[in-house]
Design a protein around this motif. Structure first.
Motif, PDB file in Angstrom:
ATOM      1  N   GLY A 128      86.974  15.823   6.539  1.00 57.85           N
ATOM      2  CA  GLY A 128      86.864  15.880   7.658  1.00 57.85           C
ATOM      3  C   GLY A 128      84.900  16.902   7.405  1.00 57.85           C
ATOM      4  N   ASP A 129      84.913  16.666   5.964  1.00 56.88           N
ATOM      5  CA  ASP A 129      83.387  17.403   5.368  1.00 56.88           C
ATOM      6  C   ASP A 129      82.650  16.874   5.874  1.00 56.88           C
ATOM      7  N   LEU A 130      82.757  15.087   5.251  1.00 58.16           N
ATOM      8  CA  LEU A 130      81.650  14.686   5.297  1.00 58.16           C
ATOM      9  C   LEU A 130      81.628  13.830   6.942  1.00 58.16           C
ATOM     10  N   ASP A 131      82.783  13.688   8.386  1.00 57.75           N
ATOM     11  CA  ASP A 131      82.634  13.114   9.645  1.00 57.75           C
ATOM     12  C   ASP A 131      81.445  13.507  10.059  1.00 57.75           C
ATOM     13  N   ALA A 132      80.961  13.879  10.128  1.00 60.88           N
ATOM     14  CA  ALA A 132      79.670  14.446  10.827  1.00 60.88           C
ATOM     15  C   ALA A 132      78.439  13.992  10.089  1.00 60.88           C
ATOM     16  N   TYR A 133      78.924  14.592   9.126  1.00 62.14           N
ATOM     17  CA  TYR A 133      76.824  14.693   8.122  1.00 62.14           C
ATOM     18  C   TYR A 133      77.251  13.845   7.110  1.00 62.14           C
ATOM     19  N   GLY A 134      76.089  13.347   6.568  1.00 61.64           N
ATOM     20  CA  GLY A 134      75.883  12.959   5.151  1.00 61.64           C
ATOM     21  C   GLY A 134      75.933  14.116   3.885  1.00 61.64           C
ATOM     22  N   ARG A 135      75.444  13.520   2.808  1.00 63.45           N
ATOM     23  CA  ARG A 135      75.183  14.155   1.864  1.00 63.45           C
ATOM     24  C   ARG A 135      74.438  14.408   0.730  1.00 63.45           C
ATOM     25  N   VAL A 136      74.214  14.840   0.637  1.00 60.33           N
ATOM     26  CA  VAL A 136      73.451  14.080  -0.615  1.00 60.33           C
ATOM     27  C   VAL A 136      73.473  14.943  -1.978  1.00 60.33           C
ATOM     28  N   VAL A 137      73.529  15.140  -3.056  1.00 63.08           N
ATOM     29  CA  VAL A 137      74.379  15.744  -4.122  1.00 63.08           C
ATOM     30  C   VAL A 137      73.491  15.130  -5.900  1.00 63.08           C
ATOM     31  N   VAL A 138      72.706  16.129  -6.179  1.00 67.47           N
ATOM     32  CA  VAL A 138      71.613  15.928  -7.393  1.00 67.47           C
ATOM     33  C   VAL A 138      72.517  16.734  -8.887  1.00 67.47           C
ATOM     34  N   ALA A 139      72.283  16.566 -10.171  1.00 60.68           N
ATOM     35  CA  ALA A 139      73.376  16.603 -11.040  1.00 60.68           C
ATOM     36  C   ALA A 139      72.682  16.281 -11.756  1.00 60.68           C
ATOM     37  N   SER A 140      72.861  17.109 -13.781  1.00 66.69           N
ATOM     38  CA  SER A 140      72.875  16.832 -15.033  1.00 66.69           C
ATOM     39  C   SER A 140      73.388  17.499 -15.587  1.00 66.69           C
ATOM     40  N   ARG A 141      73.086  16.995 -17.560  1.00 71.09           N
ATOM     41  CA  ARG A 141      74.105  18.282 -18.042  1.00 71.09           C
ATOM     42  C   ARG A 141      74.368  19.408 -17.509  1.00 71.09           C
ATOM     43  N   ASP A 142      73.227  20.107 -17.180  1.00 68.28           N
ATOM     44  CA  ASP A 142      73.477  21.202 -16.600  1.00 68.28           C
ATOM     45  C   ASP A 142      74.180  21.705 -15.069  1.00 68.28           C
ATOM     46  N   GLY A 143      74.725  20.958 -14.238  1.00 68.55           N
ATOM     47  CA  GLY A 143      75.501  20.798 -13.764  1.00 68.55           C
ATOM     48  C   GLY A 143      74.962  20.762 -12.322  1.00 68.55           C
ATOM     49  N   VAL A 144      76.097  20.437 -10.798  1.00 62.26           N
ATOM     50  CA  VAL A 144      75.169  20.598  -9.339  1.00 62.26           C
ATOM     51  C   VAL A 144      73.661  21.244  -9.713  1.00 62.26           C
ATOM     52  N   LEU A 145      72.894  20.473  -9.788  1.00 66.57           N
ATOM     53  CA  LEU A 145      71.150  21.068  -9.102  1.00 66.57           C
ATOM     54  C   LEU A 145      71.067  21.528  -7.579  1.00 66.57           C
ATOM     55  N   PHE A 146      71.043  20.119  -7.240  1.00 61.72           N
ATOM     56  CA  PHE A 146      70.562  20.645  -5.165  1.00 61.72           C
ATOM     57  C   PHE A 146      71.896  19.501  -4.583  1.00 61.72           C
ATOM     58  N   ASP A 147      72.102  19.963  -3.237  1.00 57.80           N
ATOM     59  CA  ASP A 147      73.947  19.650  -2.606  1.00 57.80           C
ATOM     60  C   ASP A 147      73.180  20.139  -1.414  1.00 57.80           C
ATOM     61  N   GLU A 148      73.148  19.062  -0.456  1.00 58.77           N
ATOM     62  CA  GLU A 148      72.689  19.213   0.983  1.00 58.77           C
ATOM     63  C   GLU A 148      73.349  18.410   1.692  1.00 58.77           C
ATOM     64  N   THR A 149      73.362  19.294   2.618  1.00 59.54           N
ATOM     65  CA  THR A 149      74.325  18.052   3.689  1.00 59.54           C
ATOM     66  C   THR A 149      73.205  17.372   4.383  1.00 59.54           C
ATOM     67  N   VAL A 150      73.360  16.873   5.123  1.00 56.45           N
ATOM     68  CA  VAL A 150      72.548  16.350   5.977  1.00 56.45           C
ATOM     69  C   VAL A 150      73.155  15.043   7.031  1.00 56.45           C
ATOM     70  N   GLU A 151      72.135  15.101   8.275  1.00 56.25           N
ATOM     71  CA  GLU A 151      73.141  14.427   9.199  1.00 56.25           C
ATOM     72  C   GLU A 151      72.836  12.202   9.182  1.00 56.25           C
ATOM     73  N   ALA A 152      71.702  11.533   8.469  1.00 58.31           N
ATOM     74  CA  ALA A 152      71.880  10.259   7.764  1.00 58.31           C
ATOM     75  C   ALA A 152      70.656  10.207   7.163  1.00 58.31           C
ATOM     76  N   VAL A 153      71.636  10.543   5.425  1.00 60.63           N
ATOM     77  CA  VAL A 153      70.861  10.785   4.420  1.00 60.63           C
ATOM     78  C   VAL A 153      70.272   8.437   4.181  1.00 60.63           C
ATOM     79  N   ASP A 154      71.198   8.155   4.905  1.00 63.30           N
ATOM     80  CA  ASP A 154      70.232   6.424   4.849  1.00 63.30           C
ATOM     81  C   ASP A 154      71.479   5.336   5.356  1.00 63.30           C
ATOM     82  N   ALA A 155      70.941   4.647   5.739  1.00 64.41           N
ATOM     83  CA  ALA A 155      71.553   3.953   6.706  1.00 64.41           C
ATOM     84  C   ALA A 155      72.862   2.587   6.112  1.00 64.41           C
ATOM     85  N   SER A 156      72.256   2.194   4.643  1.00 71.08           N
ATOM     86  CA  SER A 156      72.790   1.619   3.523  1.00 71.08           C
ATOM     87  C   SER A 156      74.050   2.040   3.117  1.00 71.08           C
TER      88      SER A 156
END
Length: 375
Positions: free
Chosen positions: A68-96
């Motif tokens: 349900g967390d991903l039903d209406a929106y997409g999600r973009v997450v960026v991480a490295s060895r330091d942990g999760v650095l960016f986590d954003e819920t968006v309507e349409a990250v990409d159609a692919s």
């Protein structure tokens, strides 16, 4: 679009894992489907060479995500060895579809394109006793999505309804009511300023009771007043309909987006006449490398063609890997040109604007400059 929220991310040294999850209609087994999606992406990252710490950091976020967390929106997450650095819920990250990328840089070009036409709105629904402050992403294509909201009840104890008795008592009570209204408005404005400092709204929409809006508007600082528009919709009353308010919000956001693009186009044409704007991959590359890009210009629906080589810093970029040996200790890596330019622009304090489809720019890329580069 303001890149300041990701500037710290762009300044970091990678490698990074960038994960895109597209929005999907939930099935009967939505939770299981989500886990299978992440498992496939996790395996892909491992195959690409991602380290265990990075994958584990992503697993803490995505491995427990419910369908349900991903039903209406997409999600973009960026991480490295330091942990999760960016986590954003968006309507349409990409159609692919879903993707996972292990790279020397955060691959956020598709994310910023997905925000094209979206406006960051601070919606304030006010009355004389306080206000509700909502942080909203508004788009005519996707509607309005609230990120967070806060209710601010004014601190003035005095009732703010108009007094009915006459004479001196009436005047005294009227002054107290006015003082109470201004104090309550000051509390709301304080909340607006606090939210604006982190949210960085492109538009403030002031809605609700007319008198409440008036006293708030009088106390707004100039930088917020300049981007504030009032609408005759909205109410703090229980059970009030939100349809008219959303329609008014989207109308104002659409106008703001149109005005923003028109202003950027006008600025670009004027700046080119004074060597303060460039277009084409090579000139924009040189400007990005020297920190001259104030606004990177992209074209909706058409990516910048080709790849660029990147080194160990945002300004270490070139069309030729041999050119990086003098300024970078890392082995040059080829990445999509658009992602490289977005990262360099954001790390060096610029922003990005996506112009409407059909815009003619050489190589589908241009830039407004802080200073001429001679390109």
């Amino acid at each position: 679009m303001d890149l300041s929220r990701t500037r710290d991310l762009f300044e970091r040294t990678g490698p990074f894992a960038t994960v895109y999850l597209e929005a999907r209609n939930p099935g009967e087994n939505a939770d299981k489907e989500t886990q299978l999606r992440w498992r496939g992406l996790s395996d892909s990252l491992t195959e690409q060479g991602a380290d265990d710490k990075t994958v584990a950091a992503l697993d803490e976020v995505l491995g427990t995500a419910r369908g349900g967390d991903l039903d209406a929106y997409g999600r973009v997450v960026v991480a490295s060895r330091d942990g999760v650095l960016f986590d954003e819920t968006v309507e349409a990250v990409d159609a692919s579809g879903d993707s996972a990328i292990w790279s020397p840089l955060p691959e956020l070009g598709a994310y910023y394109r997905s925000q094209s036409g979206s406006i960051r709105v601070l919606l304030v629904v006010a009355d004389k006793t306080g206000g509700d402050v909502h942080q909203v992403i508004a788009s005519n294509a996707e509607g309005a999505r609230e990120l967070t909201g806060e209710t601010i009840d004014g601190s003035a104890a005095e009732q703010v309804h108009k007094p009915r008795e006459g004479g001196n008592a009436h005047k005294q009570r009227q002054r107290r009511h006015e003082q109470a209204s201004y104090q309550n408005a000051a509390d709301v404005v304080s909340g607006i300023r606090s939210a604006a400092s982190s949210f960085r709204p492109e538009l403030v929409v002031l809605a609700g009771e007319v008198q409440g809006r008036e006293v708030i508007r009088e106390q707004l600082p100039k930088e917020l007043l300049d981007v504030t528009r009032e609408v005759d919709a909205g109410s703090r009353a229980a059970g009030a309909s939100e349809d008219a308010l959303e329609d008014a919000l989207l109308t104002e956001a659409g106008r703001a987006a149109t005005e923003q693009e028109a202003a950027v186009r006008r600025q670009f044409h004027e700046a080119k006449a004074h060597a303060n704007a460039v277009e084409g991959l090579e000139p924009v590359l040189e400007a990005a490398r020297t920190g001259a890009v104030a606004t990177l210009l992209l074209v909706d629906g058409t990516e910048v063609p080709g790849d660029l080589y990147v080194g160990d810093s945002p300004e270490a970029l070139s069309t030729d890997p041999a050119n990086l040996k003098e300024i970078s200790d890392a082995e040059p890596v080829s990445r999509p040109a658009e992602n490289v330019l977005v990262r360099a622009t954001g790390a060096l304090g610029g922003d990005v604007a996506v112009l409407g489809a059909g815009t003619e720019l050489q190589d589908n890329v241009g830039a407004l400059l802080r200073f001429p580069t001679g390109a």
